[in-house]
Design a protein around this motif. Structure first.
Motif, PDB file in Angstrom:
ATOM      1  N   ILE A  18       0.837  -1.209   0.000  1.00 40.43           N
ATOM      2  CA  ILE A  18       0.000   0.000   0.000  1.00 40.43           C
ATOM      3  C   ILE A  18       0.873   1.260   0.000  1.00 40.43           C
ATOM      4  N   GLY A  19       2.158   1.097   0.349  1.00 44.26           N
ATOM      5  CA  GLY A  19       3.086   2.231   0.326  1.00 44.26           C
ATOM      6  C   GLY A  19       3.492   2.672  -1.066  1.00 44.26           C
ATOM      7  N   ARG A  20       3.029   1.962  -2.098  1.00 41.62           N
ATOM      8  CA  ARG A  20       3.321   2.411  -3.479  1.00 41.62           C
ATOM      9  C   ARG A  20       2.461   3.610  -3.835  1.00 41.62           C
ATOM     10  N   THR A  21       1.424   3.880  -3.049  1.00 41.42           N
ATOM     11  CA  THR A  21       0.620   5.084  -3.264  1.00 41.42           C
ATOM     12  C   THR A  21       0.761   5.990  -2.038  1.00 41.42           C
ATOM     13  N   GLY A  22       0.235   7.206  -2.115  1.00 38.99           N
ATOM     14  CA  GLY A  22       0.349   8.141  -0.998  1.00 38.99           C
ATOM     15  C   GLY A  22       1.777   8.566  -0.741  1.00 38.99           C
ATOM     16  N   ARG A  23       2.559   8.740  -1.816  1.00 39.99           N
ATOM     17  CA  ARG A  23       3.979   9.060  -1.670  1.00 39.99           C
ATOM     18  C   ARG A  23       4.219  10.569  -1.726  1.00 39.99           C
ATOM     19  N   CYS A  24       5.301  10.972  -1.073  1.00 38.03           N
ATOM     20  CA  CYS A  24       5.738  12.383  -1.087  1.00 38.03           C
ATOM     21  C   CYS A  24       4.617  13.337  -0.660  1.00 38.03           C
ATOM     22  N   GLY A  25       3.834  12.947   0.334  1.00 38.58           N
ATOM     23  CA  GLY A  25       2.802  13.839   0.874  1.00 38.58           C
ATOM     24  C   GLY A  25       1.474  13.790   0.152  1.00 38.58           C
ATOM     25  N   LYS A  26       1.392  13.042  -0.976  1.00 34.23           N
ATOM     26  CA  LYS A  26       0.109  12.935  -1.697  1.00 34.23           C
ATOM     27  C   LYS A  26      -0.770  11.886  -1.017  1.00 34.23           C
TER      28      LYS A  26
END
Length: 595
Positions: free
Chosen positions: A489-497
């Motif tokens: 699930i860490g492949r999304t919501g990256r760099c504050g998004k």
């Protein structure tokens, strides 16, 4: 007359012979003595019985001891068992080279570099440093920790690197960079734990470029020499991504007149001759997967004589059972002390304890709980029957615009879903360990460039890969190990998004896995679906254990829904170990996992 007298004598049958008085007295005395002897013997016998009764048997003693001991609570008993298990797991060989172990070589002081923070930052009080760490939610452990620095300029990077960071839209350091970069630049060994998508790659890439630059300026590298720094990754895709990040920062340095730095991507599935050619010219930085690196070192095509900087990216995966021996073999090739760095989003206590042996006065930099899910991801869990999953997948794809990442547990499912999506007109690509390197690279590149809308993959794509624009991750299968779920699930919501993760669950998942998921959702303050809320939670009965041991959940895999006794990862690895030992007995080597 004579006959008459004889008859009278015969009739007197009660005749008693006269016994003299002296004889009678002697007989009475004898009788008294006999009676006295019997009574003494009886008394002796009684005393013996009393003594036996006074000295209890071992069984009686044991029961008495049990009664005397204070009652141990269930929580304390469980904690004691877990402590023994963790100690047993830590008894494995330490992560050191054979030469160091054989000669008893230990390093007591960390490597020193020429880097120092600006004077104003050096003069910051401990209280001021702690205030910055508290503001950025940074937890540090270790002695003489370098002060945190809130901007890249004060970290004294060359101007071309600062320009490149601005061009990439990186203006402010992330929490792991605020503390991690100063620690590594000062030469300290470090364990870095932070959420997925928090900028861990830059934390170990930028200091490595600085080390290589410093070495090249002092004494230019000769043909066949190098590398100065080594980064080991668990998958080819992650290694390529890290290599590309290094190239992005080396190019502007060369354009500004700094010496040329030569990086090398050392992975399987690529012609070894091209890799050896780079080494022959002299290589500064190597990014590698364990298998190909081990081959090059064993064939003496490359050496680590000058290497003084080692990073294990996604270290929990590398130090795990599948790669542990490979890493130890790589350690055997180091000829001197090196700066060792370990990074991951999930770093269970067992791995931290094991890795500490390889590090000198390590600093642990932790942003959030090790193994916690990224808080920028909205986690949705849905109960979907096995036969309905592939059809429901199409509905889920419509939740958000592309690109979307779909994860499966096995290669066959990846191929089936890929084919199904193509038949339905979806622009999809697939990645798993069974595909050749060219196919894998094409799929990742096309997906990153947004030429394809959906990437279907196994866990080979779950660790460390950076897809900045992904808004949605779908777990077609809930993984058996909660660590893999966190990475996926860490492949999304990256760099504050913000991102969305949808996970399909059904009766195929074990209750332990579902309890881990429930606790992870609770920790991230996400909605708990009824199917998880209704689960009978044994962790409610062992809250006291956490207080006693200081470890929340499982000390081995970091799952919050079980203790180490019930760890599915530990059970799986033990069964795998047994299977591998059997395979070796029959003459075929054990499966090493995807590299």
């Amino acid at each position: 007359m004579a006959d008459h007298l004889n008859m009278e004598i015969e009739e007197e049958d009660d005749y008693v012979e006269y016994v003299p008085v002296a004889k009678r007295r002697a007989i009475e005395a004898q009788k008294i003595l006999q009676r006295k002897g019997k009574s003494e013997a009886f008394e002796e016998e009684e005393e013996k019985i009393k003594l036996v009764e006074a000295k209890p048997s071992l069984l009686v003693k044991a029961s008495q001891l049990k009664k005397e001991q204070p009652e141990i609570s269930h929580a304390e008993q469980v904690f004691q068992q877990e402590k023994e298990m963790i100690e047993h797991l830590s008894d494995k060989k330490t992560l050191m080279s054979v030469r160091e172990l054989a000669k008893g070589i230990t390093y007591t002081e960390p490597l020193r570099t020429g880097w120092k923070p600006p004077l104003a930052i050096r003069r910051n009080s401990k209280k001021a440093c702690d205030a910055i760490r508290k503001q950025w939610h940074i937890i540090v452990e270790g002695d003489d920790v370098t002060p945190p620095i809130k901007n890249f300029k004060d970290m004294r990077f060359p101007e071309p690197i600062l320009k490149k960071l601005r061009a990439k839209g990186i203006i402010q350091p992330t929490p792991i960079q605020v503390q991690g970069l100063p620690v590594i630049l000062s030469g300290r060994d470090m364990i870095g734990i932070a959420f997925t998508g928090s900028g861990k790659t830059l934390v170990f890439v930028l200091p490595l470029i600085m080390v290589a630059l410093q070495e090249e300026i002092m004494l230019p590298i000769a043909p066949g020499e190098g590398p100065f720094g080594l980064i080991i990754c668990p998958s080819r895709e992650l290694a390529r991504q890290t290599y590309e990040v290094i190239e992005q920062f080396i190019e502007p340095l060369m354009e500004s007149g700094y010496p040329e730095l030569r990086p090398l991507l050392c992975i399987g599935g690529v012609d070894m001759k091209s890799q050896v050619d780079v080494v022959k010219r002299g290589v500064h930085i190597v990014v590698a997967t364990p298998g190909r690196l081990k081959d090059l070192l064993a064939k003496k095509k490359m050496n680590l004589d000058n290497c003084r900087y080692l990073t294990l990216d996604e270290a929990d995966r590398l130090v795990d059972l599948g790669f542990e021996d490979d890493i130890r073999e790589v350690f055997d090739h180091f000829k001197a002390q090196r700066q060792t760095l370990l990074f991951s989003a999930t770093m269970p206590t067992k791995i931290q304890n094991f890795a500490r042996n390889a590090l000198v006065k390590p600093v642990i930099v932790n942003v959030g709980r090790a193994g916690a899910a990224n808080l920028d991801v909205i986690q949705e869990v849905e109960y979907v029957k096995q036969e309905a999953k592939i059809v429901y997948l199409l509905e889920c794809l419509q939740k958000t615009p592309p690109p979307v990442l779909v994860f499966c547990e096995n290669k066959a499912d990846v191929d089936d879903i890929h084919e199904y999506l193509l038949l339905k007109g979806v622009e999809a690509v697939a990645v798993h360990g069974g595909k050749d390197q060219e196919e894998r690279e094409y799929a990742i590149a096309a997906f990153k460039a947004c030429k394809k809308d959906v990437l279907v993959a196994t866990d080979v794509a779950s660790k460390g890969l950076d897809f900045p624009d992904i808004q949605h991750v779908i777990n077609y299968d809930m993984p058996a190990e909660i660590e893999n779920y966190v990475h996926r699930i860490g492949r999304t919501g990256r760099c504050g998004k913000t991102g969305i993760a949808t996970t399909f669950i059904n009766k195929n998942q074990s209750e332990t896995t579902l309890l881990d998921l429930k606790h992870l959702l609770q920790e991230a303050k996400q909605r708990i679906p009824p199917v998880l809320a209704e689960l009978n939670d044994p962790m409610d009965d062992v809250d006291a254990i956490t207080d006693a041991s200081g470890v929340k959940g499982c000390a081995y895999c970091g799952g919050l829904g079980h203790r180490i006794r019930d760890c599915p990862k530990l059970d799986h690895q033990r069964s795998q170990q047994i299977a591998n030992s059997r395979r070796d007995y029959f003459g075929s080597g054990g499966y090493r996992g995807e590299i």
